[in-house]
Motif scaffolding. Sequence first.
Motif, short mmCIF file in Angstrom:
data_model
loop_
_atom_site.label_atom_id
_atom_site.label_comp_id
_atom_site.label_asym_id
_atom_site.label_seq_id
_atom_site.Cartn_x
_atom_site.Cartn_y
_atom_site.Cartn_z
N LEU A 165 31.86 40.57 55.16
CA LEU A 165 32.61 40.87 53.95
C LEU A 165 33.86 41.68 54.30
O LEU A 165 33.82 42.48 55.24
CB LEU A 165 31.78 41.74 53.01
N GLY A 166 34.92 41.49 53.54
CA GLY A 166 36.10 42.31 53.78
C GLY A 166 37.15 42.10 52.71
O GLY A 166 37.13 41.10 51.98
N PHE A 212 39.26 35.40 38.76
CA PHE A 212 37.94 35.46 39.41
C PHE A 212 37.03 36.36 38.55
O PHE A 212 37.49 37.40 38.05
CB PHE A 212 38.11 36.01 40.82
N THR A 229 43.86 35.30 48.04
CA THR A 229 42.67 34.84 48.77
C THR A 229 42.70 33.34 49.05
O THR A 229 42.27 32.88 50.11
CB THR A 229 41.41 35.17 47.93
N MET A 230 43.24 32.56 48.11
CA MET A 230 43.15 31.10 48.19
C MET A 230 44.06 30.49 49.26
O MET A 230 43.78 29.42 49.77
CB MET A 230 43.52 30.49 46.83
N THR A 245 36.71 38.09 53.18
CA THR A 245 35.40 37.43 53.34
C THR A 245 35.59 35.92 53.49
O THR A 245 34.76 35.24 54.10
CB THR A 245 34.56 37.67 52.06
N SER A 298 35.16 44.91 50.99
CA SER A 298 35.06 43.61 50.30
C SER A 298 36.37 43.37 49.56
O SER A 298 37.19 44.29 49.40
CB SER A 298 33.91 43.62 49.28
N GLY A 299 36.53 42.14 49.09
CA GLY A 299 37.70 41.83 48.28
C GLY A 299 37.73 42.70 47.02
O GLY A 299 38.77 43.22 46.64
N MET A 300 36.56 42.87 46.39
CA MET A 300 36.52 43.67 45.16
C MET A 300 36.86 45.13 45.44
O MET A 300 37.48 45.79 44.60
CB MET A 300 35.15 43.56 44.48
N1 PLP Z 1 39.29 37.25 44.66
C1 PLP Z 1 39.00 35.93 44.68
C2 PLP Z 1 40.08 34.96 44.32
C3 PLP Z 1 37.72 35.50 45.02
O1 PLP Z 1 37.44 34.18 45.02
C4 PLP Z 1 36.74 36.45 45.37
C5 PLP Z 1 35.40 35.95 45.73
O2 PLP Z 1 34.38 36.49 45.87
C6 PLP Z 1 37.09 37.82 45.33
C7 PLP Z 1 38.37 38.17 44.98
C8 PLP Z 1 36.11 38.91 45.66
O3 PLP Z 1 35.94 39.01 47.03
P1 PLP Z 1 34.65 39.68 47.72
O4 PLP Z 1 33.48 38.79 47.42
O5 PLP Z 1 35.02 39.76 49.16
O6 PLP Z 1 34.48 41.04 47.09
#
Ligand code: PLP
Length: 394
Positions: free
Chosen positions: A213-214, A107, A181-182, A203, A81-83
């Motif tokens: 998810l990624g 975020f 991400t944006m 994601t 995931s992003g996190m």
């Molecule tokens: N960074 C940004 C800018 C996001 O909008 C998000 C959204 O969820 C995340 C990180 C986290 O990503 P993920 O949901 O894939 O863990």
Amino acid sequence: MKETTRAIHTPYQRRDAYDALQMPVYHAMAFEFDNAAVMSDAFCGRTNAPDYSRVLNPTVTHFEEIVASLSGAKEVSAFTSGMAAISAMLFSTVKAGQNVVSSRHLFGNTYLLLTNTLRRFGVEARLTDLTDSKLVEKAVDENTACIFLETVTNPQTEVADVRELAKIAKKHGIPLIADTTMIPFTQFDGEKMGLDFQVVSSTKYISGGATSLGGLIIDYGHFPEISRLIKKDAVFNLGGYMTPHAAYMQTLGLETLKVRYERQADSALRIAQMLENTPGVESVGYPGLDSHPYHKLFNELYGDRAGAMVTFDLKDEESCYKFINALKLVHRATNLFDNRSLAIHPASTIFGPLTEEERIAMDVKPTTIRLSIGLEDVDDIYADLRQAIEAATE
Ligand code: PLP
């Protein structure tokens, strides 16, 4: 080859036994070796043969290699995931007693990672205004481990000048890390503008229609010790490596990334322009609009397409709830850059668990709606938004 071609034609490391046209999903968790010496070489990192899919898998490697080719990275690491990517990045960069200089506009979970999770490990979050170089200079000291920013903040749509932050980071010998991400990495040259690492929630744009998810760490190789910790420490000891199925879905997503981005950004601009002229709408936040305070800077950094996230304000929170409830086509859902258009009221959802004081400090307003513009016909999207705004403000 140009990038749209490379997104589809990056070769596999090894020829597939059946010459499959798409990279197969190697849904095996363990891989066999011919003999003990070859096995030892793989386990000790002397070769990059896969041994166990928590740390290396051919389908994930292929996905990472395409991202590297499209972003110009030296190394790419993919996560669940992003996190997971952001956590692996920060745990590989920061030590107890150090601080991270970042923005008040983050975020929600990144904010909580910095202010709650990492704080328990003795790390200080110094949240300042990254659009003001003087304040950033003041926040950085000999204990600063990195500067961390988001390219376009969500939902405030603020844009910091990465080039100025890069100068400060370079002067202090610390990495500049951006959550990009944006705006996908196909739209700008991260290394040229001074980034050392990008982190991405794949994601979003990359997955191609919210299929999986990624997360990604895009590493330009400027800080070899941090690179080593990501690949050898974080991936192995924290876990969170991407799954083969997600890598397969996201490899397909990469094939259409550029066309989806262009179409969604073009629609988002039209929607933002129409919202500016819609009765009941108090203000619109979209960096592609001439009226946006960061319009010129955005264009210099990321080109003339400003992504698919549009925010707007109604007169009060009650109107926002009425608007959300009146939608018929646009979905009431979180996430960004799905093929479907989505709407959310960030203050009561994503930022709902925070205190009101925290929301005020982060400029998350109770009057703001966040839209993610999808691939539907733009007139249909606007017609739904308009009728819901009328229902909310009559
Ligand atoms: N960074 C940004 C800018 C996001 O909008 C998000 C959204 O969820 C995340 C990180 C986290 O990503 P993920 O949901 O894939 O863990």
